[in-house]
Design an enzyme around this catalytic site. Sequence first.
Site: not given
Length: 371
Positions: A150-152, A155
């Site tokens: 999720l999110s960072a 990425a």
Amino acid sequence: MARLSETLAQLAQAQRAAAARFAEQPEGEDSRLRPLESFGANPGALRALTYVPEATSDRRMPLVVVLHGCTQTATGYDRGAGWSDLADRHGFAVLYPEQQRANNGNLCFNWFDAEDIRRGGGEAQSIRSMIATMVRDVAIDPDRIYVTGLSAGGAMAGVMLATYPELFAAGAIIAGLPYGTATSMSQALDRMRGRGLPADPALAALVDGAAPAGGRVPRVSVWHGDADATVVPANADAIVAQWRGVHGLAYAPDEVEQVEGHAHRLWRDAQGRAAVEEYRIRGLGHGTPLATTGADGLGQPGPHMLEAGISSTLHSAAFFGLIERPSARAAATRAKPKPASPRPHPWSHSPGRSQVGDMINGALRAAGLLR
């Protein structure tokens, strides 16, 4: 203009406040996860936790690597997303790399740090060491390893797919960002707002240059809320374009459908396999989509763990081939799309924002990074 350091301090305070409620349960008391000790080279100074169900056969188990988001911990994310519960039901292992506050004050994986996102260096190498140790010491099938985040963490899941493609059969990126598009904090903030994202050919080239040529290309599932004001949906478009280019797929998807009320697009490779897919979740802010109620309910809502009526955990596991596609609640209407020339993504997104998104945007505005 406010100093960037002051803005980041405001952002950290906002994120910690949002995470406080979810952290009320002591991490060490209800965790099903166990530390993975002595996993070899750890230049990223990460921690590792695992969940390995009791073996139900002599066959090697699949492995899912799960990367939490900012302000989250491995235990908190597992409680929210339900991966270890699903592992119990279907006989696969789970590995949770966990960020340490000494590396990042907000517990974000450093997806924008050049040293941490290259093959053989930093956090990427640490996660690769964890996986190698799991394959060596646990009955893991090396051909069935998957990554999600999720999110960072999303990425960073993209980082792992790009830098170590030979390790992964598939991955799922939730509210994430395309690989290699930021190598500094200021660039990271721009990309989160959708600014400065490269054109499609350049996006694919970033992945092509991240690992030796000639290996397998992982399949990729992309998830994003259309009301995400923290990492704007343009990043989902860029991730799809990046991996569509790496796979050599056409611009137009092979299938378009509504799954549990949300838009789903699918691209197939020359062998007819699902190679790239995207779920655009209607009305969802920044977080992991959950479906926690009903017979198939899984996980627990919390900050950035958002009830959406569709489970990204279940559908990602199905995309990986670990479970059957959750069709009981899916009333999908399929339509073969007409060929189209490249153009901006046709789906508009809601301007609605979560409270956390408003706080983050306020911090960005204070720094002059957002109008």
